[in-house]
Enzyme design. Structure first.
Site, PDB file in Angstrom:
ATOM      1  N   PRO A 156       0.822  -1.212   0.000  1.00 41.07           N
ATOM      2  CA  PRO A 156       0.000   0.000   0.000  1.00 41.07           C
ATOM      3  C   PRO A 156       0.852   1.257   0.000  1.00 41.07           C
ATOM      4  O   PRO A 156       1.883   1.333   0.663  1.00 41.07           O
ATOM      5  CB  PRO A 156      -0.794  -0.124   1.311  1.00 41.07           C
ATOM      6  CG  PRO A 156      -0.812  -1.575   1.614  1.00 41.07           C
ATOM      7  CD  PRO A 156       0.499  -2.106   1.122  1.00 41.07           C
ATOM      8  N   GLU A 157       0.439   2.246  -0.793  1.00 38.17           N
ATOM      9  CA  GLU A 157       1.120   3.526  -0.832  1.00 38.17           C
ATOM     10  C   GLU A 157       0.254   4.567  -0.130  1.00 38.17           C
ATOM     11  O   GLU A 157      -0.760   4.228   0.497  1.00 38.17           O
ATOM     12  CB  GLU A 157       1.428   3.904  -2.287  1.00 38.17           C
ATOM     13  CG  GLU A 157       2.367   2.910  -2.967  1.00 38.17           C
ATOM     14  CD  GLU A 157       2.738   3.288  -4.391  1.00 38.17           C
ATOM     15  OE1 GLU A 157       2.730   4.494  -4.706  1.00 38.17           O
ATOM     16  OE2 GLU A 157       3.027   2.380  -5.190  1.00 38.17           O
TER      17      GLU A 157
ATOM     18  N   LYS B  38       3.528   6.686   4.338  1.00 37.89           N
ATOM     19  CA  LYS B  38       2.857   5.393   4.494  1.00 37.89           C
ATOM     20  C   LYS B  38       2.816   4.948   5.951  1.00 37.89           C
ATOM     21  O   LYS B  38       2.361   3.849   6.253  1.00 37.89           O
ATOM     22  CB  LYS B  38       3.591   4.329   3.669  1.00 37.89           C
ATOM     23  CG  LYS B  38       3.787   4.698   2.207  1.00 37.89           C
ATOM     24  CD  LYS B  38       4.625   3.632   1.515  1.00 37.89           C
ATOM     25  CE  LYS B  38       5.391   4.189   0.355  1.00 37.89           C
ATOM     26  NZ  LYS B  38       6.275   3.202  -0.280  1.00 37.89           N
TER      27      LYS B  38
ATOM     28  N   HIS C 100      -6.667 -15.176   8.443  1.00 41.55           N
ATOM     29  CA  HIS C 100      -5.312 -14.744   8.806  1.00 41.55           C
ATOM     30  C   HIS C 100      -5.333 -13.678   9.899  1.00 41.55           C
ATOM     31  O   HIS C 100      -4.462 -12.805   9.941  1.00 41.55           O
ATOM     32  CB  HIS C 100      -4.588 -14.223   7.569  1.00 41.55           C
ATOM     33  CG  HIS C 100      -4.462 -15.245   6.472  1.00 41.55           C
ATOM     34  ND1 HIS C 100      -3.599 -16.321   6.549  1.00 41.55           N
ATOM     35  CD2 HIS C 100      -5.114 -15.364   5.278  1.00 41.55           C
ATOM     36  CE1 HIS C 100      -3.705 -17.050   5.455  1.00 41.55           C
ATOM     37  NE2 HIS C 100      -4.608 -16.498   4.670  1.00 41.55           N
TER      38      HIS C 100
ATOM     39  N   ARG D 121       0.654 -12.506   4.748  1.00 44.85           N
ATOM     40  CA  ARG D 121       2.079 -12.767   4.519  1.00 44.85           C
ATOM     41  C   ARG D 121       2.956 -12.418   5.714  1.00 44.85           C
ATOM     42  O   ARG D 121       4.153 -12.680   5.705  1.00 44.85           O
ATOM     43  CB  ARG D 121       2.547 -11.986   3.279  1.00 44.85           C
ATOM     44  CG  ARG D 121       1.817 -12.420   2.013  1.00 44.85           C
ATOM     45  CD  ARG D 121       2.246 -11.614   0.807  1.00 44.85           C
ATOM     46  NE  ARG D 121       1.538 -12.019  -0.393  1.00 44.85           N
ATOM     47  CZ  ARG D 121       1.619 -11.393  -1.568  1.00 44.85           C
ATOM     48  NH1 ARG D 121       2.390 -10.319  -1.688  1.00 44.85           N
ATOM     49  NH2 ARG D 121       0.936 -11.825  -2.607  1.00 44.85           N
TER      50      ARG D 121
ATOM     51  N   ARG E  63      20.679  15.999  -4.708  1.00 48.31           N
ATOM     52  CA  ARG E  63      20.961  14.610  -5.047  1.00 48.31           C
ATOM     53  C   ARG E  63      21.594  14.544  -6.429  1.00 48.31           C
ATOM     54  O   ARG E  63      21.339  15.371  -7.295  1.00 48.31           O
ATOM     55  CB  ARG E  63      19.683  13.774  -5.041  1.00 48.31           C
ATOM     56  CG  ARG E  63      18.924  13.706  -3.720  1.00 48.31           C
ATOM     57  CD  ARG E  63      19.759  13.037  -2.640  1.00 48.31           C
ATOM     58  NE  ARG E  63      18.942  12.598  -1.510  1.00 48.31           N
ATOM     59  CZ  ARG E  63      18.626  13.350  -0.458  1.00 48.31           C
ATOM     60  NH1 ARG E  63      19.008  14.606  -0.419  1.00 48.31           N
ATOM     61  NH2 ARG E  63      17.920  12.855   0.544  1.00 48.31           N
TER      62      ARG E  63
ATOM     63  N   ARG F  84      12.363  -3.844  -9.943  1.00 46.44           N
ATOM     64  CA  ARG F  84      10.937  -3.747 -10.209  1.00 46.44           C
ATOM     65  C   ARG F  84      10.766  -3.225 -11.626  1.00 46.44           C
ATOM     66  O   ARG F  84      11.641  -3.400 -12.450  1.00 46.44           O
ATOM     67  CB  ARG F  84      10.250  -2.873  -9.161  1.00 46.44           C
ATOM     68  CG  ARG F  84      10.803  -1.465  -9.023  1.00 46.44           C
ATOM     69  CD  ARG F  84      10.197  -0.742  -7.834  1.00 46.44           C
ATOM     70  NE  ARG F  84      11.078  -0.764  -6.679  1.00 46.44           N
ATOM     71  CZ  ARG F  84      10.780  -0.219  -5.526  1.00 46.44           C
ATOM     72  NH1 ARG F  84       9.628   0.394  -5.350  1.00 46.44           N
ATOM     73  NH2 ARG F  84      11.622  -0.267  -4.509  1.00 46.44           N
TER      74      ARG F  84
END
Length: 318
Positions: free
Chosen positions: A2-3, A61, A106, A129, A186, A301
């Site tokens: 989830p974001e 998050k 679960h 999980r 950066r 990814r």
């Protein structure tokens, strides 16, 4: 995982159901889900029982519930010093249920709340999980004196584990100048900077691709070449896509992400780049162009871009 929009959907739901209610009992069915609480199960339960949930707060998050202790029948009116922190991981769910509803397959932790007419009495943490979990943490002053995060009652305190991360694009105290200064300092690719929670929090792979698509910027754009107007367009794009995702209840690709009522989000239907490899770019198609969304490997990814309206920079190295 989830974001920001998905966690904010959960935060809003929890704020509606648990704020101001007292925790009457706690059942830990699987101690692996409180492994981040280093003092063990008894201490975890002891910190929660008889505490009142004062708010539900989110930064990026990270999600936490400040707690006030019930002292001799009255809630301590001073600022909360501890909070229940929730980390959803890959499959964590916080569900509001009535006691008569059978336990989920679960189910890991059950938190019973003081009864209120018309409101469910149990907050259940379900995690298939077991990458997520719950733990009690300290609250510390914010470094800038502003609210710790987005909540119903802004307080200048933040969960210790979240104190190192930057403010997110939907935070009322988000500073574009601070974000731009960090990005320019950066020497990396633009998407790497977006995923760096110390630069800007809450943005993961899905919404990074969507924001970059909206802003017409390539993920490999070197951050030290980013112009101020491009950075402003990117932040605006991130805010727009996240607000649109919130309106749709978040993004659900499977049954693992649901809100506190167990409902899925539907923003996946509105994605323009992420997961659209091989499909026409909707923006280019509207302009009469035939451009296909491209999928590329990125940091173990994937990244999804349009090669026409998001051209790779000549000096793109990331």
């Amino acid at each position: 995982m989830p974001e920001l929009p998905e966690v904010e959907v959960v935060r809003r739901g929890l704020a509606r159901w648990v704020r101001g209610r007292t925790i009457t009992a706690v059942d830990v069915l699987d101690a692996r889900s409180i492994r981040r609480h280093g003092l063990g199960t008894e201490d975890f339960i002891g910190n929660l029982e008889h505490a009142t949930v004062m708010d539900v707060v989110r930064r990026g998050k990270f999600l936490w519930m400040p707690l006030a202790m019930d002292t001799l029948g009255s809630v301590d009116s001073t600022l909360p010093k501890v909070a229940l922190m929730a980390h959803l991981g890959m499959s964590g769910q916080l569900l509001m249920q009535d006691p008569h509803v059978p336990d989920e397959k679960h189910l890991k932790v059950r938190i019973c709340l003081s009864p209120v007419d018309g409101m469910p009495e149990q907050l259940r943490f379900v995690d298939q999980r077991i990458f997520g979990g719950l733990f009690v943490t300290s609250l510390v002053p914010t470094s800038d004196g502003g609210p710790g995060g987005l909540g119903e009652t802004p307080l200048p305190e933040i969960a210790e584990e979240a104190s190192h991360i930057a403010r997110d694009p939907l935070d009322p105290c988000f500073s574009f100048d601070t974000f731009y200064r960090k990005v320019k300092s950066r020497k990396t690719g633009l998407k790497r900077a977006l995923l760096d929670q110390s630069v800007i929090s809450g943005i993961g792979n899905i919404y990074a691709d969507e924001a970059l698509w909206r802003a017409r910027l390539h993920y490999a754009r070197p951050t030290d070449t980013l112009r101020r107007r491009d950075a402003a367009r990117l932040v605006q794009a991130a805010q727009e896509v996240m607000n649109a995702a919130l309106a749709a209840g978040g993004t659900s690709f499977d049954s693992l992400y649901v809100n506190v009522n167990g409902d899925s989000g539907y923003f996946a239907r509105s994605l323009n780049a992420y997961g659209r490899a091989g499909e026409l770019c909707s923006r280019c198609e509207a302009a009469g162009l035939q451009s296909i969304i491209k999928r590329e490997q990125f940091m173990n990814r994937s990244s999804y871009t349009c090669p026409v309206c998001q051209p790779r920079p000549r000096n793109g190295r990331w």
